[in-house]
Scaffold this active site. Sequence first.
Site, PDB file in Angstrom:
ATOM      1  N   TRP A 102       1.005  -1.185   0.003  1.00 32.49           N
ATOM      2  CA  TRP A 102      -0.006  -0.107  -0.132  1.00 32.49           C
ATOM      3  C   TRP A 102       0.878   1.133  -0.185  1.00 32.49           C
ATOM      4  O   TRP A 102       0.500   2.229  -0.758  1.00 32.49           O
ATOM      5  CB  TRP A 102      -0.905   0.043   1.258  1.00 32.49           C
ATOM      6  CG  TRP A 102      -1.957  -1.104   1.059  1.00 32.49           C
ATOM      7  CD1 TRP A 102      -1.915  -2.006   2.203  1.00 32.49           C
ATOM      8  CD2 TRP A 102      -2.972  -1.763  -0.004  1.00 32.49           C
ATOM      9  NE1 TRP A 102      -3.077  -2.935   1.707  1.00 32.49           N
ATOM     10  CE2 TRP A 102      -3.280  -2.620   0.544  1.00 32.49           C
ATOM     11  CE3 TRP A 102      -2.986  -1.227  -1.100  1.00 32.49           C
ATOM     12  CZ2 TRP A 102      -4.261  -3.484  -0.203  1.00 32.49           C
ATOM     13  CZ3 TRP A 102      -4.186  -1.764  -2.060  1.00 32.49           C
ATOM     14  CH2 TRP A 102      -4.650  -2.717  -1.483  1.00 32.49           C
ATOM     15  N   ASP A 168      -1.691   6.971   6.009  1.00 30.69           N
ATOM     16  CA  ASP A 168      -2.951   5.999   5.684  1.00 30.69           C
ATOM     17  C   ASP A 168      -3.063   5.241   6.824  1.00 30.69           C
ATOM     18  O   ASP A 168      -2.335   4.338   7.266  1.00 30.69           O
ATOM     19  CB  ASP A 168      -2.341   5.232   4.332  1.00 30.69           C
ATOM     20  CG  ASP A 168      -3.201   4.096   3.862  1.00 30.69           C
ATOM     21  OD1 ASP A 168      -4.433   3.902   4.568  1.00 30.69           O
ATOM     22  OD2 ASP A 168      -3.004   3.344   3.244  1.00 30.69           O
ATOM     23  N   LYS A 192     -12.029  -1.828   6.596  1.00 30.60           N
ATOM     24  CA  LYS A 192     -11.329  -2.689   7.657  1.00 30.60           C
ATOM     25  C   LYS A 192     -11.872  -2.326   9.113  1.00 30.60           C
ATOM     26  O   LYS A 192     -12.173  -3.291   9.816  1.00 30.60           O
ATOM     27  CB  LYS A 192      -9.946  -2.474   7.668  1.00 30.60           C
ATOM     28  CG  LYS A 192      -9.412  -3.158   6.524  1.00 30.60           C
ATOM     29  CD  LYS A 192      -8.790  -2.509   5.460  1.00 30.60           C
ATOM     30  CE  LYS A 192      -8.373  -3.282   4.343  1.00 30.60           C
ATOM     31  NZ  LYS A 192      -7.375  -2.474   3.215  1.00 30.60           N
TER      32      LYS A 192
HETATM   33  C1  PLP Z   1      -6.963  -2.080   2.167  1.00 31.51           C
HETATM   34  C2  PLP Z   1      -5.975  -1.105   2.376  1.00 31.51           C
HETATM   35  C3  PLP Z   1      -5.650  -0.051   1.243  1.00 31.51           C
HETATM   36  C4  PLP Z   1      -6.593  -0.300  -0.082  1.00 31.51           C
HETATM   37  O1  PLP Z   1      -7.714   0.284   0.209  1.00 31.51           O
HETATM   38  P1  PLP Z   1      -8.838   0.435  -1.067  1.00 31.51           P
HETATM   39  O2  PLP Z   1     -10.101   1.169  -0.219  1.00 31.51           O
HETATM   40  O3  PLP Z   1      -9.186  -0.829  -1.355  1.00 31.51           O
HETATM   41  O4  PLP Z   1      -8.448   1.436  -1.796  1.00 31.51           O
HETATM   42  C5  PLP Z   1      -4.857   1.048   1.259  1.00 31.51           C
HETATM   43  N1  PLP Z   1      -3.924   1.005   2.177  1.00 31.51           N
HETATM   44  C6  PLP Z   1      -4.016   0.129   3.377  1.00 31.51           C
HETATM   45  C7  PLP Z   1      -3.163   0.229   4.666  1.00 31.51           C
HETATM   46  C8  PLP Z   1      -5.180  -0.947   3.552  1.00 31.51           C
HETATM   47  O5  PLP Z   1      -4.899  -1.776   4.250  1.00 31.51           O
END
Ligand code: PLP
Length: 356
Positions: A102, A168, A192
Amino acid sequence: MSKIHNFSAGPSILPKEVIDAAADAVRSFDGMGLSLIEISHRSKNFEAVMEEARQLVKDILRLPARYEVLFLQGGATLAFHMVPQNLLRDGGKAAYANTGVWASGAIKDARLTGQVDVIADSSDKNHSYIPDVEVPADVDYFHFTSNNTIYGTQYQTFPKSPVPLVCDMSSDIFSKEFNAADFSLIYAGAQKNMGPAGATLFILDPEVLGKTGRKLPAYLDLRAHIDKDSMYNTPPVFAVYTSMLTLRWIRDNGGLAGMETRNRAKKELFYNELDRNSMFKGHSVPRDRSWMNATFMLNNETLAGDFDALWKAAGISGIKGHRSVGGYRASMYNALPIESVQVLVDVMNEFERTKG
Ligand SMILES: *Cc1c(COP(=O)(O)O)cnc(C)c1O
């Protein structure tokens, strides 16, 4: 149907009462006799939902008054692009830490906007640790990924930064205490720890905006969303409503402190067993282990069929590891009860007793 223990990495487990209330609202919302997903987002009823969701984020994170909260679309993946578009000046540069898939996706997309210096990188050991970082003062911002969902690593303390800190937090937001005011911008896909896929949470200090000189299409411009109270265009109504229900649940269960207590107990139960059990080894170095995603593998891969049969029989779901790490990944998000972790620990124990 016997109980299923949902360790899915994402989309992932939500509190049962949230699922029930969301299902009710899809049938009839607020006693209107209409579904949540068939009324105007400009109706009083939905505007109240958006307002409550934004306020709950502010309250739970104790945000300074000037901070803004937005529920947008496009996932964390679109945020990879929106962050540099909104924060990286023409001719400026940004610093990023590369701690996995990511993080490197964020780096790749930021490079389409401007210069990116990768100032920390854990790819030499398949991202099994969090690299040290010294954030320079001559960049527009520093971006990192607080929890590396795929590798099971997590920053246990956050980097100090002389420049705006951008994070993020898709897979560990609301999982334990932290000072959100240390960050200029946080983003997180809902799916999540907060709700269904379809909403992306942005938390930001608006003081960092408007400095790039760049003209942006409306949807990519965070100021357009702020000006319209997160209703610039039709928001993902179901994802926002369900996230609001989860945020209420977080508030009613002790907020960040309550989540931290729950999550600490679960990760200690799991990692104590991992360290004790002779059949398994972990992927992450112990210092940087994630509280949310525990990655582990068998010492003897030829026993995989036996172990898989045991956990499946126990009602465990979603612990197959990501292909870039292999083995297993037990995701222990806020809503996962400790009883489910106990079931997994019992299975690991039984596996050692019968096959060790
Ligand atoms: C799942 C995840 C993403 C991707 O997220 P999307 O909503 O599918 O774009 C990005 N960063 C992290 C840390 C993730 O766990």
